[in-house]
Design an enzyme around this catalytic site. Structure first.
Site, PDB file in Angstrom:
ATOM      1  N   PHE A  67     -37.285 -56.484   6.504  1.00 58.32           N
ATOM      2  CA  PHE A  67     -37.196 -55.197   5.524  1.00 58.32           C
ATOM      3  C   PHE A  67     -38.904 -55.226   5.165  1.00 58.32           C
ATOM      4  O   PHE A  67     -39.677 -56.270   5.167  1.00 58.32           O
ATOM      5  CB  PHE A  67     -36.419 -55.387   4.186  1.00 58.32           C
ATOM      6  N   LYS A 107     -19.486 -48.127   2.604  1.00 59.04           N
ATOM      7  CA  LYS A 107     -20.168 -48.934   3.573  1.00 59.04           C
ATOM      8  C   LYS A 107     -21.214 -48.065   4.547  1.00 59.04           C
ATOM      9  O   LYS A 107     -22.324 -48.504   4.900  1.00 59.04           O
ATOM     10  CB  LYS A 107     -19.485 -50.063   4.337  1.00 59.04           C
ATOM     11  N   ALA A 122     -12.704 -56.994  10.007  1.00 62.19           N
ATOM     12  CA  ALA A 122     -12.612 -58.282  10.298  1.00 62.19           C
ATOM     13  C   ALA A 122     -12.230 -58.987   9.189  1.00 62.19           C
ATOM     14  O   ALA A 122     -11.592 -60.316   9.170  1.00 62.19           O
ATOM     15  CB  ALA A 122     -13.855 -59.080  10.655  1.00 62.19           C
ATOM     16  N   THR A 160     -27.190 -53.081  13.826  1.00 57.31           N
ATOM     17  CA  THR A 160     -28.776 -52.592  14.046  1.00 57.31           C
ATOM     18  C   THR A 160     -29.445 -53.556  14.757  1.00 57.31           C
ATOM     19  O   THR A 160     -29.932 -53.358  15.945  1.00 57.31           O
ATOM     20  CB  THR A 160     -29.446 -52.488  12.718  1.00 57.31           C
ATOM     21  N   TRP A 183     -35.191 -52.143  13.466  1.00 61.79           N
ATOM     22  CA  TRP A 183     -35.005 -50.959  12.577  1.00 61.79           C
ATOM     23  C   TRP A 183     -36.077 -50.094  12.688  1.00 61.79           C
ATOM     24  O   TRP A 183     -36.160 -48.873  12.672  1.00 61.79           O
ATOM     25  CB  TRP A 183     -34.705 -51.214  11.126  1.00 61.79           C
ATOM     26  N   ARG A 243     -17.768 -52.082  17.984  1.00 61.21           N
ATOM     27  CA  ARG A 243     -16.591 -51.665  17.476  1.00 61.21           C
ATOM     28  C   ARG A 243     -16.700 -50.244  17.165  1.00 61.21           C
ATOM     29  O   ARG A 243     -17.704 -49.543  16.650  1.00 61.21           O
ATOM     30  CB  ARG A 243     -16.374 -52.348  16.596  1.00 61.21           C
ATOM     31  N   LYS A 250     -26.258 -55.887  10.915  1.00 60.04           N
ATOM     32  CA  LYS A 250     -25.770 -56.617  12.060  1.00 60.04           C
ATOM     33  C   LYS A 250     -25.638 -55.730  13.126  1.00 60.04           C
ATOM     34  O   LYS A 250     -26.071 -56.112  14.316  1.00 60.04           O
ATOM     35  CB  LYS A 250     -24.262 -57.143  11.718  1.00 60.04           C
ATOM     36  N   PHE A 278     -18.102 -58.451   9.992  1.00 61.58           N
ATOM     37  CA  PHE A 278     -18.705 -59.271   8.804  1.00 61.58           C
ATOM     38  C   PHE A 278     -19.554 -60.524   9.169  1.00 61.58           C
ATOM     39  O   PHE A 278     -19.821 -60.640  10.170  1.00 61.58           O
ATOM     40  CB  PHE A 278     -17.520 -59.328   7.806  1.00 61.58           C
TER      41      PHE A 278
END
Length: 560
Positions: A385, A109, A277, A77, A413, A98, A75, A305
């Site tokens: 991906f 994470k 969150a 990214t 990415w 954030r 997210k 999230f």
């Protein structure tokens, strides 16, 4: 190259030059080295006044996501890539993110600076101590705890019943051993023994207050209003009665000001406050968002999230409190995560599986429907991906359109902003079309009704089961005049329901269990704990801390 190697190879511009590009001069910055700075109070106040007028703000774009999986969604990214992509198509964009917590960095994470060629830098600084905001929040929180216990030790003039103290200490690390502790052991001079608790710093009410306060005056008012316990006679006690609010504000005087950094492509990014969150409100500060809205034609922000947590709180808490109205929502999804929600094991995610994608898309469908309930148009950003097949990507586009949303493949990415230009064009089109933003429940609904609306409308439950103790506390909050506050749901991030094992979309009709509630009267919401969620995470068996190192030149490796 790894994410950290890409970040370390990047040549950053002095932050003064980045700031100059959005009309901020050196006199309006307090520098933390060459590449980080805080906005001065005078500039912040200028932006607050500007954004108070609808004509003085840019378009607000929220990036959220499908329910996260162990496969990763990206997210942050996509958020960063979108900000860079908007600039690639000639739009003046500014990002608002954030601040990362140290807990996930050393836990499981990882960092929160994006990935590949869509990152914010200096990545190591941002992921670790940054400008010290979270440390200041931790110190302020724990000073409050010390002052409360000292008041009881020194005669307890207010008559606070130690058994009712609700204020917790905090630390910005995953430390399950501190969830439940006994303090004050030893001799009489060592304090009054009682049970106490720790939470992770980013779930502290002080973090929420810093994120939701525009000025020091507002911050002091919110801190004064924090409920800390009850007297022996049952009267609610607020922190302001200890007459120490000024000392807390003094510790937070710099932490309330947003931090300015840049992406790998030098797009300005305000990073300030607000992760987690699942157990907190999970949004960056209102001041960071205001700065982005005041300096960009497009302010691209994110919430923690998935849409059932971060986006809902962004709308029902942050937008409600500050008169914000998002123009577009981006829901980040991946083929890998869809396959995992469709029942595929992690080791098999690289194999094409259209049936699993169709089954797993039930999760995205619910999030699309939920965004429509708020009246905001959304688009699915498929974070690509290398293992994704064209057939899989085409199916996601078809399913998205069938369920009321367009879908665009994002390659941020691997390609940075260039890989997000198509997404940027679609987002700009949505923004120009306008939105009909609305909140999902009114202020004057009862606290129990608000919980029920969230459980049934957002989490797809059939009923709500509230523990008797929690029900009694809700009734007391209502009687004390807090019934108009919004709800901050604390639940697992791994499912739309309260049960982390439920993938895809939960079957309608289940009972949503509420085990506890806590009043955050200073921040201005009621935290509702569902299922087995806790506000102090633990470390996994093999934490990320095992991979992080630093050499004699101060170069960090293994951070992400």
């Amino acid at each position: 190259m790894t994410d950290i190697e890409i970040a370390q190879a990047n040549v950053m511009e002095p932050i003064s030059k980045v700031a100059e590009g959005i009309g901020i001069g050196e006199a309006d910055l307090d520098f933390y080295g060459k590449y980080k700075a805080k906005i001065t109070y005078s500039k912040l106040n200028e932006y607050l006044e500007k954004v108070s007028r609808p004509s003085g703000r840019g378009h607000l774009v929220l990036v959220t996501a499908m329910t996260p999986t162990a496969a990763g969604e990206g997210k942050s990214t996509v958020t960063i890539a979108l900000g860079d992509g908007l600039r690639k198509i000639g739009k003046k964009s500014v990002i608002a993110l954030r601040e990362p917590s140290l807990g996930p960095c050393f836990g499981i994470k990882g960092g929160a600076c994006g990935g590949g060629y869509a990152q914010v830098v200096p990545m190591e600084d941002i992921n670790l101590h940054f400008t010290g905001d979270i440390h200041a929040i931790t110190a302020a929180n724990n000073l409050m705890a010390a002052l409360i216990d000292n008041h009881i030790q020194q005669g307890n003039e207010l008559g606070i019943d130690p058994r009712t103290i609700s204020w917790k200490r905090c630390v910005d690390l995953n430390d399950r051993a501190l969830r439940n502790v006994i303090i004050g052991l030893g001799s009489r001079i060592d304090g009054v023994p009682r049970e106490s608790h720790f939470q992770i710093s980013v779930a502290s009410e002080i973090m929420a207050i810093v994120c939701l306060s525009k000025t020091i005056s507002e911050l002091k008012e919110r801190v004064s209003n924090i409920t800390i316990g009850q007297t022996y006679g049952g009267r609610t006690v607020t922190f302001g009665e200890l007459k120490c609010t000024g000392s807390i504000a003094a510790l937070l005087k710099d932490a309330i000001r947003p931090n300015l950094v840049q992406t790998l492509e030098h797009t300005p990014a305000f990073i300030h406050g607000g992760p987690f969150a699942n157990i907190a409100h999970g949004c960056n500060s209102i001041n960071a968002t205001v700065c982005a809205l005041a300096t960009g034609d497009y302010a691209v922000t994110e919430a923690g999230f998935a849409a059932d947590l971060g986006a809902e709180k962004f709308f029902d808490i942050k937008c409600r409190k500050n008169g914000l109205s998002p123009d577009a929502v981006v829901i980040v999804a991946t083929a890998r995560a869809l396959k995992m929600h469709g029942g595929v094991q992690k080791q098999d995610l690289s194999k094409e599986n259209l049936a699993a994608i169709e089954k797993g898309f039930e999760n995205v469908r619910v999030h699309i429907e939920n965004m429509a309930k708020f009246g905001v148009k959304c688009i699915v950003a498929v974070n690509r991906f290398i293992s994704d097949t064209e057939a899989e990507l085409d199916l996601i586009k078809t399913l998205s359109e069938k369920n009321g949303s367009g879908a665009v493949v994002c390659e941020g990415w691997g390609k940075g902003g260039e890989g997000a230009t198509e997404l940027a064009k679609r987002v700009a089109e949505i923004c120009e079309g306008g939105s009909q933003f609305r909140l999902i429940y009114p202020d004057d609904a009862s606290l129990e009704d608000k919980i029920g609306i969230l459980a049934k409308e957002i989490y797809r439950a059939g009923s709500v089961e509230i523990d008797a103790r929690a029900k009694k506390k809700l009734a007391q909050y209502q009687a004390d005049g807090y019934g108009n506050l919004p709800i901050c749901m604390a639940k697992t991030q791994n499912s739309i329901s309260h049960d982390k094992s439920v993938l895809g979309a939960p079957k309608p009709g289940y009972a949503f269990p509420v085990r506890d509630v806590q009043l955050y009267s200073g921040a201005g919401f009621v935290v509702v704990f569902a299922g087995d969620i806790v506000d102090m995470p633990g470390l996994p068996k093999a934490p990320s801390a095992m991979n992080i190192d630093v050499d004699d030149n101060g170069v960090i490796s293994g951070l992400f």
